[in-house]
Motif scaffolding. Structure first.
Motif, PDB file in Angstrom:
ATOM      1  N   UNK A  66     -52.343  62.897   2.064  1.00  0.00           N
ATOM      2  CA  UNK A  66     -51.958  61.913   3.060  1.00  0.00           C
ATOM      3  C   UNK A  66     -50.465  62.099   3.303  1.00  0.00           C
ATOM      4  N   UNK A  67     -50.085  62.405   4.551  1.00  0.00           N
ATOM      5  CA  UNK A  67     -48.684  62.750   4.836  1.00  0.00           C
ATOM      6  C   UNK A  67     -47.840  61.527   5.140  1.00  0.00           C
ATOM      7  N   UNK A  68     -48.495  60.485   5.674  1.00  0.00           N
ATOM      8  CA  UNK A  68     -47.749  59.264   5.995  1.00  0.00           C
ATOM      9  C   UNK A  68     -48.719  58.094   5.941  1.00  0.00           C
ATOM     10  N   UNK A  69     -48.180  56.881   5.754  1.00  0.00           N
ATOM     11  CA  UNK A  69     -49.037  55.701   5.709  1.00  0.00           C
ATOM     12  C   UNK A  69     -49.509  55.422   4.289  1.00  0.00           C
ATOM     13  N   UNK A  70     -50.260  54.309   4.139  1.00  0.00           N
ATOM     14  CA  UNK A  70     -50.750  53.969   2.804  1.00  0.00           C
ATOM     15  C   UNK A  70     -52.264  54.103   2.768  1.00  0.00           C
ATOM     16  N   UNK A  71     -52.771  54.588   1.625  1.00  0.00           N
ATOM     17  CA  UNK A  71     -54.207  54.793   1.511  1.00  0.00           C
ATOM     18  C   UNK A  71     -54.655  54.329   0.144  1.00  0.00           C
ATOM     19  N   UNK A  72     -55.673  53.479   0.113  1.00  0.00           N
ATOM     20  CA  UNK A  72     -56.307  53.162  -1.161  1.00  0.00           C
ATOM     21  C   UNK A  72     -57.805  53.342  -1.009  1.00  0.00           C
ATOM     22  N   UNK A  73     -58.434  53.816  -2.093  1.00  0.00           N
ATOM     23  CA  UNK A  73     -59.876  53.987  -2.131  1.00  0.00           C
ATOM     24  C   UNK A  73     -60.346  53.279  -3.395  1.00  0.00           C
ATOM     25  N   UNK A  74     -61.272  52.345  -3.239  1.00  0.00           N
ATOM     26  CA  UNK A  74     -61.787  51.553  -4.361  1.00  0.00           C
ATOM     27  C   UNK A  74     -60.628  50.957  -5.160  1.00  0.00           C
ATOM     28  N   UNK A  75     -59.576  50.555  -4.438  1.00  0.00           N
ATOM     29  CA  UNK A  75     -58.460  49.891  -5.081  1.00  0.00           C
ATOM     30  C   UNK A  75     -57.467  50.814  -5.765  1.00  0.00           C
ATOM     31  N   UNK A  76     -57.664  52.143  -5.661  1.00  0.00           N
ATOM     32  CA  UNK A  76     -56.737  53.079  -6.305  1.00  0.00           C
ATOM     33  C   UNK A  76     -56.302  54.133  -5.305  1.00  0.00           C
ATOM     34  N   UNK A  77     -55.580  55.140  -5.799  1.00  0.00           N
ATOM     35  CA  UNK A  77     -55.282  56.255  -4.904  1.00  0.00           C
ATOM     36  C   UNK A  77     -56.561  57.064  -4.730  1.00  0.00           C
ATOM     37  N   UNK A  78     -56.665  57.793  -3.611  1.00  0.00           N
ATOM     38  CA  UNK A  78     -57.890  58.563  -3.385  1.00  0.00           C
ATOM     39  C   UNK A  78     -58.229  59.480  -4.560  1.00  0.00           C
ATOM     40  N   UNK A  79     -57.242  60.185  -5.114  1.00  0.00           N
ATOM     41  CA  UNK A  79     -57.535  61.128  -6.194  1.00  0.00           C
ATOM     42  C   UNK A  79     -58.053  60.407  -7.439  1.00  0.00           C
ATOM     43  N   UNK A  80     -57.481  59.222  -7.729  1.00  0.00           N
ATOM     44  CA  UNK A  80     -57.933  58.468  -8.906  1.00  0.00           C
ATOM     45  C   UNK A  80     -59.353  57.945  -8.720  1.00  0.00           C
ATOM     46  N   UNK A  81     -59.679  57.643  -7.460  1.00  0.00           N
ATOM     47  CA  UNK A  81     -60.995  57.057  -7.203  1.00  0.00           C
ATOM     48  C   UNK A  81     -62.094  58.111  -7.149  1.00  0.00           C
ATOM     49  N   UNK A  82     -61.707  59.395  -7.236  1.00  0.00           N
ATOM     50  CA  UNK A  82     -62.672  60.470  -7.027  1.00  0.00           C
ATOM     51  C   UNK A  82     -63.844  60.385  -8.007  1.00  0.00           C
ATOM     52  N   UNK A  83     -63.582  59.834  -9.207  1.00  0.00           N
ATOM     53  CA  UNK A  83     -64.637  59.756 -10.211  1.00  0.00           C
ATOM     54  C   UNK A  83     -65.796  58.885  -9.736  1.00  0.00           C
ATOM     55  N   UNK A  84     -65.513  57.967  -8.795  1.00  0.00           N
ATOM     56  CA  UNK A  84     -66.580  57.059  -8.367  1.00  0.00           C
ATOM     57  C   UNK A  84     -66.926  57.287  -6.907  1.00  0.00           C
ATOM     58  N   UNK A  85     -66.474  58.425  -6.388  1.00  0.00           N
ATOM     59  CA  UNK A  85     -66.765  58.777  -5.015  1.00  0.00           C
ATOM     60  C   UNK A  85     -67.730  59.958  -5.005  1.00  0.00           C
ATOM     61  N   UNK A  86     -68.781  59.842  -4.226  1.00  0.00           N
ATOM     62  CA  UNK A  86     -69.724  60.950  -4.099  1.00  0.00           C
ATOM     63  C   UNK A  86     -69.438  61.728  -2.828  1.00  0.00           C
TER      64      UNK A  86
END
Lengths: 295, 279, 256
Positions: free
Chosen positions: C62-82
């Protein structure tokens, strides 16, 4: 700087390499664009049995004919195998390469001067090139450049859009065969003088290095030729200086290849700068994995 | 007299071990289409081996170091936008080989060493070489077994493996290093150029008979050992270079397998099960 | 297991730009998905649909802006993302069986070297069964049809029991039977709270399956319920002019 080349054998070596530069610049562009590095490497090895059989049958005169036959046979076999689909391209190339080379080794290993034969096949005898060999190379160069001129447009079309070329009525299989045969002819023209190591380098490195400077194919060919000329001059001079002034034996073929590779490495940062400059373009990541080393 | 004192006995043990090792890594070389890379490795370990013998360290170490440089070099070069991997591999191959050849040429006794490097010298295998090959075989087998899952996932579905949290780049390097250990171990016995045949041909033949990785691997190991044994026999029978006869045996096995597979596949009952390239 | 609060967004992207090597491919992305929501990404080829999916996975920066996935950063949430990749990105010739592919979904749980347990084998079997492929567990992946392959990949994603499921063109080259099976499983997943994000070319499927649509082409052109976003006007802008036809007032067809 020019003086060493007034010695006849040095002058002839440079002339031979200049002729090869003329053909290898353009041919290497196709090798690069069609990702034929492995096929080129294979062709340099598979002419070996041809060289041996040619020599056994017809002496020195027979070598070119033998190499020519083996080169064309490999070109045909590789084209057929890559279309047959029984094995993946790279596996079939590997098997053809090693099998043909083995036949050559089996034939020479029964002779006593075994090791010398193999060594000269690898390194060539650039310093003992005869005027007759230069003439042979010149004839092959004319044939190769003629074939390229005649087919360049179709080959380029096929390279960038195989489906489109087929739809436009080009016979893709014949074009592939033609390019493989052109590469085989280059190998035949070059291998006796400069050896397999140098031929592989001449077919792969120039265009890969030129690609850092330009994306235009014609310009890549010209830059490739210039790079080979510079490396040939520098390599011959370095090996001359090393042996005459310092008593170190530096094989000319190795010196030329190492200079070419050095040029490639020096151009790398330039290429990186260029691609940063044009960063509007989006390049797919698909080919980045070693998964697709041959592609 | 000890059984191991006979050069032919040692050679027999060596070709069996080397053939098995080649078959083991060959499966991955064939599946991941790494033949050209393997070829580049065999050539580029050359300067490492020569340099190691000049400065007097173990040549296996020299080969491994040089091979690691090549593996990382190809990986780095092919990340470059303007370069394709095939070209990068080709550059490393010709550069490495020219460097090795240049180094050899500065030494005396040059063509003999070079020749034995190119086509191998199976009959001069020492007991220590045998131990090296055996250890390499055990290590490679263990690594491939332990890492089977990430290697399978990365090979089958790179994007999926990344999404599932596997560092695909790291697993690529693991695989490349495994291949390289095998190459460095096999090369002294059967030679640079011909090692490629023993790695690729048995695995390519095995690939034609199953869709189970375990079966393919077992078959490749068996065929690799058979190629070694058959080649060694042919070599002593007709007095030709062992590396070459091993290569030709492996090629013959592959050719035979291809023909048989075609025949079996053309029988309608087997079509569905063995069809390798569905439309 | 630290559960994300139910009210928390599954995906929250605010003014996000994503791209490779510092070059944005897609800009102005604003998304907020609640658990169980079904979002369809619509846009022409090269619009950035796959890139957006990979950025939700944390694989494209992500180059700009804010991003959260399942309340975390996208990479941290990867364990619960299919993730269900496009089938043509796979090496279908690779020697794996359908069952082994589905088992890959369990690798993260098992660890990359520990032996599989009964629970894993059961999960694999159930996932295959849900997609009607229980008989194909031992079939080579490469001999399956396009639709069956897609079902296997979905089964693999389900076996991992994700809270957020990303699907890249799940209906490309898929037969009617497979499409039906996939759609019904996706509905079931959504009903139990799994959030879905899928990219597609097929506006009909988007209309039928999704409860939210995001129209993309280099930037986000619209986001919202299908009726509001799949309008001739928006699509004409995203696809560039004339490539849109209107039919029966509501459904919009795009012809390339």
């Amino acid at each position: 700087m020019i003086e060493p080349f007034t010695v006849p054998f040095m002058g002839r070596a440079l002339a031979e390499l200049a002729l090869l530069a003329l053909i290898c610049g353009p041919v290497s562009v196709f090798v690069f664009a069609r990702r034929l590095s492995f096929v080129s490497d294979a062709l340099t090895h598979t002419v070996f049995p041809g060289v041996v059989i040619g020599f056994l049958a017809g002496g020195i005169e027979g070598i070119v004919v033998g190499a020519l036959v083996a080169g064309v046979v490999t070109a045909v076999v590789l084209t057929l195998l890559s279309r047959g689909g029984a094995l993946s391209d790279d596996a079939s190339t590997a098997v053809v390469l090693t099998a043909m080379f083995s036949i050559g080794v089996v034939l020479v290993s029964r002779r006593s001067s075994y090791t010398a034969d193999l060594t000269s096949f690898l390194f060539g005898r650039i310093l003992t090139v005869t005027p007759r060999q230069i003439a042979e190379t010149a004839v092959l160069a004319v044939v190769i450049l003629g074939l390229l001129l005649f087919s360049a447009r179709a080959l380029i079309f096929r390279t960038f859009d195989p489906a489109g070329a087929a739809a436009a009525g080009f016979r893709v299989a014949w074009l592939d065969l033609l390019l493989n045969i052109i590469v085989a002819l280059v190998v035949v023209a070059a291998v006796r003088a400069v050896g397999t190591i140098l031929v592989v380098a001449l077919l792969i490195v120039p265009a890969a290095a030129a690609r850092m400077l330009t994306t235009r194919l014609s310009l890549m060919a010209v830059i490739g030729t210039v790079l080979i000329l510079v490396a040939a001059y520098g390599g011959l001079l370095a090996s001359w200086t090393a042996s005459v002034d310092y008593g170190i034996s530096l094989t000319s073929a190795s010196a030329v290849v190492l200079l070419l590779v050095l040029a490639y490495l020096l151009l790398l940062p330039l290429g990186a700068l260029r691609s940063r400059h044009n960063r509007g373009r989006i390049v797919s990541d698909a080919r980045r994995s070693p998964h697709e080393l041959v592609g | 007299m000890n059984w191991w004192d006979d050069a032919l006995h040692r050679a027999t043990a060596e070709v069996l071990l080397a053939g098995a090792l080649a078959g083991l890594v060959g499966v991955h070389v064939v599946l991941r289409r790494l033949s050209f890379f393997t070829m580049a490795l065999t050539h580029a370990t050359f300067p490492g081996v020569v340099a190691a013998s000049i400065i007097g360290v173990n040549i296996v170490i020299g080969g491994v170091v040089a091979g690691a440089i090549v593996a990382l070099g190809v990986a780095a070069l092919s990340r470059h936008r303007s370069q394709n991997t095939a070209a990068a591999t080709g550059v490393m191959l010709s550069g490495g080989f020219a460097l090795g050849a240049g180094l050899v040429a500065t030494q005396s006794g040059f063509s003999r060493d070079l020749t034995s490097f190119l086509v191998g010298s199976i009959l001069t295998v020492s007991p220590q070489d045998l131990v090296t090959t055996a250890v390499a075989l055990v290590v490679v087998a263990a690594v491939l077994l332990v890492c089977a899952r990430p290697l399978r996932y990365t090979g089958f579905d790179r994007a999926g493996a990344q999404a599932a949290g596997f560092a695909t780049g790291v697993w690529d390097v693991v695989l490349l290093l495994v291949i390289q250990v095998a190459v460095v171990t096999i090369v002294p016995a059967i030679g640079t150029i011909l090692a490629l045949a023993l790695i690729v041909a048995p695995a390519a033949a095995a690939r034609q008979w199953s869709h189970r990785l375990s079966i393919i691997t077992a078959l490749a190991v068996t065929l690799g050992a058979l190629s070694g044994l058959g080649g060694l026999y042919a070599s002593s029978r007709w007095d030709v270079a062992a590396g070459a006869s091993i290569t030709l045996t492996a090629t013959a096995i592959l050719a035979l397998s291809t023909v048989l597979a075609r025949l079996v596949r053309s029988r309608p009952t087997a079509t569905a099960r063995l069809r390798a390239f569905p439309a | 297991m630290d559960d994300v609060a139910v009210a928390d967004a599954a995906v929250r992207f605010t003014e996000v730009s994503v791209g490779y090597h510092g070059t944005p491919v897609l800009t102005d992305v604003n998304l907020e998905l609640v658990p169980g929501q079904r979002l369809a990404l619509i846009g022409p080829n090269g619009a950035g649909k796959s890139t957006l999916i990979k950025s939700i996975l944390g694989l494209v920066p992500v180059l700009a802006g804010t991003s959260t996935v399942l309340g975390r950063t996208p990479a941290q949430a990867r364990a619960r993302t299919g993730y269900v990749p496009q089938t043509d990105s796979l090496d279908a010739d690779f020697p794996v069986t359908a069952g082994q592919v589905v088992m890959m979904g369990r690798y993260r749980r098992i660890g990359w070297w520990r032996p599989t347990r009964n629970a894993d084998r059961r999960a694999v079997h159930e996932a295959l069964d849900r997609l009607g492929l229980a008989d194909h567990a031992r079939t080579h992946f490469g001999v399956l049809s396009g639709g069956q392959r897609q079902r296997v990949l979905l089964a693999r994603a389900i076996a991992a029991e994700p809270r957020l499921l990303l699907l890249d063109e799940p209906f490309n080259g898929v037969d009617a039977v497979s499409q039906e099976a996939i759609v019904s499983v996706l509905r079931e997943l959504s009903a139990v709270g799994t959030t879905l994000v899928l990219s597609t070319h097929d506006l009909t499927v988007a209309h039928e399956l999704a409860d939210a649509v995001c129209v993309l082409n280099g930037r986000q052109w619209a986001v919202g319920p299908p009726d509001e976003t799949l309008t001739a006007d928006t699509l004409r802008r995203a696809y560039g002019g004339h490539a849109v036809e209107l039919r029966d007032g509501r459904t919009v067809l795009v012809e390339p």
